[in-house]
Design a protein around this motif. Structure first.
Motif, PDB file in Angstrom:
ATOM      1  N   ALA A  19       3.405   2.649   3.844  1.00 34.57           N
ATOM      2  CA  ALA A  19       4.445   2.697   2.819  1.00 34.57           C
ATOM      3  C   ALA A  19       3.877   3.094   1.485  1.00 34.57           C
ATOM      4  CB  ALA A  19       5.119   1.312   2.728  1.00 34.57           C
ATOM      5  N   ALA A  20       2.726   2.558   1.133  1.00 33.36           N
ATOM      6  CA  ALA A  20       2.105   2.910  -0.144  1.00 33.36           C
ATOM      7  C   ALA A  20       1.731   4.370  -0.169  1.00 33.36           C
ATOM      8  CB  ALA A  20       0.879   2.027  -0.387  1.00 33.36           C
ATOM      9  N   ALA A  21       1.189   4.889   0.969  1.00 32.94           N
ATOM     10  CA  ALA A  21       0.787   6.294   1.009  1.00 32.94           C
ATOM     11  C   ALA A  21       1.997   7.196   0.890  1.00 32.94           C
ATOM     12  CB  ALA A  21       0.013   6.576   2.294  1.00 32.94           C
ATOM     13  N   ARG A  22       3.098   6.853   1.641  1.00 28.73           N
ATOM     14  CA  ARG A  22       4.283   7.699   1.567  1.00 28.73           C
ATOM     15  C   ARG A  22       4.948   7.646   0.208  1.00 28.73           C
ATOM     16  NH1 ARG A  22       7.174   6.816   7.510  1.00 28.73           N
ATOM     17  NH2 ARG A  22       5.479   7.808   8.704  1.00 28.73           N
ATOM     18  N   LEU A  23       4.960   6.440  -0.392  1.00 28.03           N
ATOM     19  CA  LEU A  23       5.565   6.329  -1.713  1.00 28.03           C
ATOM     20  C   LEU A  23       4.774   7.180  -2.725  1.00 28.03           C
ATOM     21  CD1 LEU A  23       7.724   5.068  -3.520  1.00 28.03           C
ATOM     22  CD2 LEU A  23       6.185   3.114  -3.877  1.00 28.03           C
ATOM     23  N   ALA A  24       3.461   7.113  -2.645  1.00 30.72           N
ATOM     24  CA  ALA A  24       2.649   7.924  -3.564  1.00 30.72           C
ATOM     25  C   ALA A  24       2.877   9.400  -3.322  1.00 30.72           C
ATOM     26  CB  ALA A  24       1.152   7.584  -3.414  1.00 30.72           C
ATOM     27  N   ALA A  25       2.999   9.796  -2.005  1.00 29.17           N
ATOM     28  CA  ALA A  25       3.251  11.197  -1.696  1.00 29.17           C
ATOM     29  C   ALA A  25       4.604  11.616  -2.189  1.00 29.17           C
ATOM     30  CB  ALA A  25       3.104  11.429  -0.207  1.00 29.17           C
ATOM     31  N   ALA A  26       5.587  10.695  -2.033  1.00 37.59           N
ATOM     32  CA  ALA A  26       6.938  11.013  -2.476  1.00 37.59           C
ATOM     33  C   ALA A  26       6.990  11.239  -3.975  1.00 37.59           C
ATOM     34  CB  ALA A  26       7.897   9.894  -2.056  1.00 37.59           C
ATOM     35  N   HIS A  27       6.196  10.537  -4.705  1.00 36.38           N
ATOM     36  CA  HIS A  27       6.157  10.707  -6.166  1.00 36.38           C
ATOM     37  C   HIS A  27       5.217  11.824  -6.616  1.00 36.38           C
ATOM     38  CE1 HIS A  27       8.700   7.436  -7.691  1.00 36.38           C
ATOM     39  NE2 HIS A  27       8.315   6.741  -6.604  1.00 36.38           N
ATOM     40  N   GLY A  28       4.647  12.580  -5.671  1.00 38.07           N
ATOM     41  CA  GLY A  28       3.817  13.746  -6.048  1.00 38.07           C
ATOM     42  C   GLY A  28       2.422  13.413  -6.477  1.00 38.07           C
ATOM     43  N   VAL A  29       1.916  12.238  -6.106  1.00 40.73           N
ATOM     44  CA  VAL A  29       0.528  11.894  -6.469  1.00 40.73           C
ATOM     45  C   VAL A  29      -0.412  12.811  -5.714  1.00 40.73           C
ATOM     46  CG1 VAL A  29      -1.216  10.060  -6.483  1.00 40.73           C
ATOM     47  CG2 VAL A  29       1.185   9.526  -6.968  1.00 40.73           C
ATOM     48  N   SER A  30      -1.440  13.271  -6.356  1.00 38.66           N
ATOM     49  CA  SER A  30      -2.395  14.203  -5.736  1.00 38.66           C
ATOM     50  C   SER A  30      -3.131  13.526  -4.608  1.00 38.66           C
ATOM     51  CB  SER A  30      -3.406  14.672  -6.789  1.00 38.66           C
ATOM     52  OG  SER A  30      -4.225  13.598  -7.226  1.00 38.66           O
ATOM     53  N   LEU A  37      -6.006   5.384  -4.056  1.00 35.99           N
ATOM     54  CA  LEU A  37      -5.077   4.248  -4.015  1.00 35.99           C
ATOM     55  C   LEU A  37      -5.063   3.597  -2.635  1.00 35.99           C
ATOM     56  CD1 LEU A  37      -2.775   2.516  -5.232  1.00 35.99           C
ATOM     57  CD2 LEU A  37      -1.178   4.327  -4.522  1.00 35.99           C
ATOM     58  N   VAL A  38      -4.925   4.425  -1.585  1.00 30.51           N
ATOM     59  CA  VAL A  38      -4.809   3.886  -0.240  1.00 30.51           C
ATOM     60  C   VAL A  38      -6.117   3.236   0.196  1.00 30.51           C
ATOM     61  CG1 VAL A  38      -4.424   4.508   2.170  1.00 30.51           C
ATOM     62  CG2 VAL A  38      -2.969   5.476   0.391  1.00 30.51           C
ATOM     63  N   THR A  39      -7.225   3.846  -0.140  1.00 28.27           N
ATOM     64  CA  THR A  39      -8.522   3.279   0.239  1.00 28.27           C
ATOM     65  C   THR A  39      -8.745   1.934  -0.432  1.00 28.27           C
ATOM     66  OG1 THR A  39      -9.440   5.505   0.507  1.00 28.27           O
ATOM     67  CG2 THR A  39     -11.003   3.696   0.267  1.00 28.27           C
ATOM     68  N   ALA A  40      -8.429   1.851  -1.725  1.00 28.69           N
ATOM     69  CA  ALA A  40      -8.593   0.576  -2.431  1.00 28.69           C
ATOM     70  C   ALA A  40      -7.651  -0.485  -1.869  1.00 28.69           C
ATOM     71  CB  ALA A  40      -8.332   0.774  -3.936  1.00 28.69           C
ATOM     72  N   LEU A  41      -6.404  -0.074  -1.558  1.00 32.37           N
ATOM     73  CA  LEU A  41      -5.437  -1.015  -1.009  1.00 32.37           C
ATOM     74  C   LEU A  41      -5.866  -1.476   0.378  1.00 32.37           C
ATOM     75  CD1 LEU A  41      -2.737  -2.497  -1.133  1.00 32.37           C
ATOM     76  CD2 LEU A  41      -1.621  -0.398  -0.288  1.00 32.37           C
ATOM     77  N   GLY A  42      -6.380  -0.532   1.218  1.00 32.61           N
ATOM     78  CA  GLY A  42      -6.832  -0.900   2.550  1.00 32.61           C
ATOM     79  C   GLY A  42      -7.977  -1.889   2.482  1.00 32.61           C
ATOM     80  N   ALA A  43      -8.909  -1.685   1.569  1.00 31.21           N
ATOM     81  CA  ALA A  43     -10.044  -2.608   1.433  1.00 31.21           C
ATOM     82  C   ALA A  43      -9.553  -4.001   1.050  1.00 31.21           C
ATOM     83  CB  ALA A  43     -11.042  -2.069   0.404  1.00 31.21           C
ATOM     84  N   GLN A  44      -8.554  -4.044   0.143  1.00 23.96           N
ATOM     85  CA  GLN A  44      -8.048  -5.346  -0.284  1.00 23.96           C
ATOM     86  C   GLN A  44      -7.276  -6.028   0.842  1.00 23.96           C
ATOM     87  OE1 GLN A  44      -8.734  -6.883  -3.072  1.00 23.96           O
ATOM     88  NE2 GLN A  44      -7.579  -8.676  -2.396  1.00 23.96           N
ATOM     89  N   LEU A  45      -6.488  -5.261   1.597  1.00 19.98           N
ATOM     90  CA  LEU A  45      -5.734  -5.846   2.716  1.00 19.98           C
ATOM     91  C   LEU A  45      -6.684  -6.363   3.787  1.00 19.98           C
ATOM     92  CD1 LEU A  45      -2.779  -3.287   3.016  1.00 19.98           C
ATOM     93  CD2 LEU A  45      -2.722  -5.610   2.048  1.00 19.98           C
ATOM     94  N   ARG A  46      -7.815  -5.664   4.005  1.00 17.59           N
ATOM     95  CA  ARG A  46      -8.781  -6.140   4.987  1.00 17.59           C
ATOM     96  C   ARG A  46      -9.327  -7.478   4.567  1.00 17.59           C
ATOM     97  NH1 ARG A  46     -11.945  -2.274   4.626  1.00 17.59           N
ATOM     98  NH2 ARG A  46     -13.642  -3.245   3.391  1.00 17.59           N
ATOM     99  N   GLN A  47      -9.591  -7.660   3.309  1.00 19.88           N
ATOM    100  CA  GLN A  47     -10.083  -8.947   2.819  1.00 19.88           C
ATOM    101  C   GLN A  47      -9.004 -10.046   3.005  1.00 19.88           C
ATOM    102  OE1 GLN A  47     -11.428  -8.593  -1.203  1.00 19.88           O
ATOM    103  NE2 GLN A  47     -12.984  -7.004  -0.708  1.00 19.88           N
ATOM    104  N   CYS A  48      -7.761  -9.623   2.758  1.00 15.15           N
ATOM    105  CA  CYS A  48      -6.678 -10.613   2.919  1.00 15.15           C
ATOM    106  C   CYS A  48      -6.601 -11.074   4.383  1.00 15.15           C
ATOM    107  CB  CYS A  48      -5.340 -10.019   2.504  1.00 15.15           C
ATOM    108  SG  CYS A  48      -5.271  -9.676   0.720  1.00 15.15           S
ATOM    109  N   LEU A  49      -6.699 -10.150   5.347  1.00 15.46           N
ATOM    110  CA  LEU A  49      -6.629 -10.512   6.744  1.00 15.46           C
ATOM    111  C   LEU A  49      -7.799 -11.398   7.157  1.00 15.46           C
ATOM    112  CD1 LEU A  49      -5.442  -7.111   8.263  1.00 15.46           C
ATOM    113  CD2 LEU A  49      -4.071  -9.186   7.881  1.00 15.46           C
ATOM    114  N   VAL A  50      -8.966 -11.095   6.557  1.00 13.75           N
ATOM    115  CA  VAL A  50     -10.122 -11.927   6.884  1.00 13.75           C
ATOM    116  C   VAL A  50      -9.912 -13.342   6.379  1.00 13.75           C
ATOM    117  CG1 VAL A  50     -12.586 -12.245   6.399  1.00 13.75           C
ATOM    118  CG2 VAL A  50     -11.717  -9.978   6.965  1.00 13.75           C
TER     119      VAL A  50
END
Length: 589
Positions: A19-30, A37-50
């Motif tokens: 959802a974050a990736a599509r939302l960023a794509a929808a808003h024209g983020v490079s 953004l997605v890499t930083a978010l994925g790293a944080q979500l991995r920590q949350c799951l741990v």
């Protein structure tokens, strides 16, 4: 706009990431910013799951504020408490949105394998784009790195060239300074040599030259200077012992250097230290003449050692000094001969009762001090006395020889008698046939003890000046004959003047009265005034003193470029018999 996802499982995290990736794509983020953004978010979500538990992801888009070009997309992750609140602060990151970006995604994403696959693999497309971009950037960086390397190499080469150029420039500046210093030293040496040479050659007295030479060299080029002149030993002058190097210089004619170390000077032979001066360096330079050295000048070293150029200059100065001394000695020898000849030609004045004679002869200050001016006085067979003043044209030994011949011829003619005019006529014929290209002037005065008159005649000569007993002075300006020796027949006339006791007759040559800027007439008038100013008692009793008192004021402005003769003839007073003077004497210059 704000969207929220609950994250409990890996699937929830994958869907939220999509959802974050599509939302960023929808808003024209490079792709690059989207990947970040997605890499930083994925790293944080991995920590949350741990960590476990329930987490909440919030995606918020904000419109641009005043002065900004685009909005922002913010992703925030917070842990939910048991009561469902998420007030505790958590992780958050933002990415900028472009001006024309817009759009949204549904609040809920469908489940299933497709979504999970998309969640896991869709980011690779952006990553691939980023890697391609990174490859391009790496190539660009490599290109720029190579370009920078080449630039650095060029800069290093330029720095090396600049350093070499600076080093060459410094060397050139140093060489220029040294050249300027050397040129200034050479100019100083040449100036010193020229001035010293002029000073040495200005004198024709060799003793004065020997005195000037050490004064020129000390202290600039020597602590002391000693001149050893060989002729002084031959004349009996006591000499101090001479260093062995000086003796070698006298024997070989070459400069010698004596010290405890080699000099290495051009054209100079080395010697061990002198026994007379063991602690000093000596430079012994011969004084050359035309055939053999005249002497040796010995110099003690100045505070600094002699330089090669200084030694070359000193040798040249010694050469010029030797020539100057040689010329001075030759001139002195010739002058002594000339003065001996001149003294032999000057006549001792005869002793005659009632007639006083006083003569003065001053040679010119230039040349050999010998010329063609002469005076004479002698008796004739009838008892008369003949006084003569003459001047042969020219100067030097030839003029003196002709003067002697004329003097002898005149005496021979006078033995046979004859008046002054007749004697001058005979002398004119004699000179014309003997030396057709030589001329002379003369004046003759004849006194007789039985007469109170004087008979005189002149041939091209300045007129006699007569002072009477009363002090009045007259210039005897009767027309004279022409110069003796000119190619013209002439009979020179006699003139007679009354000359009572107490009278004084002055005969002279043009050197006494003639000045280049004024001519001869003002000088004759001045002589007449000077004779009139003499005291009668001096003329009567001290005629020699009167002669000096006449010469002094007459010669104060003279350059002495011609001989000077003066003959005073004084008739004694009627009540006084004045003894004759001892004879003529030469006046001191």
């Amino acid at each position: 706009m704000t969207q929220t996802w609950q994250i409990t499982t890996v699937g929830d995290a994958a869907r939220a990431r999509v959802a974050a990736a599509r939302l960023a794509a929808a808003h024209g983020v490079s792709p690059l910013d989207r990947t970040r953004l997605v890499t930083a978010l994925g790293a944080q979500l991995r920590q949350c799951l741990v960590k476990g538990g329930s987490w909440q992801l919030t995606l918020r888009t904000t419109a641009p504020t005043a002065g900004e070009r685009g909005g922002q997309l913010t992703a925030a992750v917070r842990q939910q408490e048991a009561n469902g609140s998420a007030d505790k602060p958590g992780w958050q990151t933002s990415v900028g949105l472009p001006d024309d970006g817009g759009g949204a995604i549904p609040a809920q994403l469908p489940g299933g394998r497709a979504v999970l696959a998309d969640a896991l693999l869709s980011a690779d497309e952006d990553t691939s784009l980023v890697l391609d971009k990174l490859a391009e950037q790496e190539e660009l960086v490599a290109f720029h790195r190579e370009e920078l390397h080449q630039t650095n190499q060029g800069v290093l080469a330029l720095h090396a060239e600049l350093d070499a150029a600076g080093r060459v420039q410094r060397e050139l500046f140093t060489a220029e300074r040294e050249a300027r210093t050397e040129a200034e030293s050479a100019r100083h040496r040449l100036t010193f040599l020229a001035d010293a040479s002029a000073d040495l050659t200005a004198s024709l007295n060799h003793e004065e030259i020997l005195h000037r030479l050490p004064a020129l060299l000390v202290p600039a080029y020597a602590q002391s200077a000693d001149v050893w002149l060989f002729t002084e030993e031959s004349t009996g002058h006591k000499q101090d012992p001479h260093p062995a190097a000086a003796v070698a210089a006298a024997r070989t004619g070459r400069p010698q250097y004596a010290a405890d170390h080699p000099g290495g000077l051009p054209g100079v032979d080395d010697h061990p230290p002198s026994a007379l001066h063991p602690t000093q360096a000596l430079l012994c330079i011969p004084l050359p003449a035309r055939t053999a050295p005249l002497g040796v000048v010995t110099l003690t070293s100045p505070q600094e050692r002699w330089k090669s150029d200084d030694v070359i200059m000193l040798v040249e100065l010694a050469r010029r000094a030797g020539i100057a001394i040689d010329h001075a000695q030759r001139f002195e020898h010739s002058r002594d001969i000339a003065e001996t000849l001149q003294r032999a030609l000057l006549t001792d004045l005869p002793t005659t009762p009632g007639l006083s004679l006083a003569a003065r002869y001053l040679p010119a200050t230039h040349g050999l001090n010998i010329g063609g001016d002469w005076y004479d006085a002698f008796r004739q067979p009838d008892g008369g006395l003949v006084a003569v003043m003459g001047d042969v044209t020219g100067h030097g030994l030839h003029a003196a020889v002709m003067m002697s011949q004329l003097r002898t011829a005149l005496r021979a003619y006078a033995v046979a008698g004859g008046t002054p005019g007749r004697l001058l006529t005979q002398l004119h014929s004699f000179l014309h046939h003997l030396q057709p290209d030589l001329y002379a002037t003369a004046v003759i005065a004849r006194f007789h003890p039985d007469e109170t008159t004087v008979t005189w005649a002149a041939a091209g000569h300045p007129p006699p000046v007569l002072r009477g007993p009363d002090g009045r002075v007259r210039v005897l300006d009767a027309k004279p004959g022409a110069m003796l020796g000119i190619p013209l027949h002439q009979d020179i006339r006699d003139h007679t003047e009354h000359m009572p006791p107490g009278s004084t007759l002055a005969l002279y040559t043009d050197g006494l009265v003639e000045r280049r800027a004024q001519g001869i007439d003002p000088g004759i008038r001045r002589l007449a005034d000077t004779l009139a100013a003499q005291r009668t008692s001096d003329l009567e009793h001290r005629l020699e003193r009167a002669a000096d008192r006449i010469l002094d004021p007459m010669l104060y402005d003279s350059q002495r470029d011609d001989d000077v003769c003066l003959l005073l003839c004084h008739i004694g007073g009627s009540s006084v018999t004045v003894p004759a003077v001892d004879g003529a004497r030469e006046a001191s210059a």
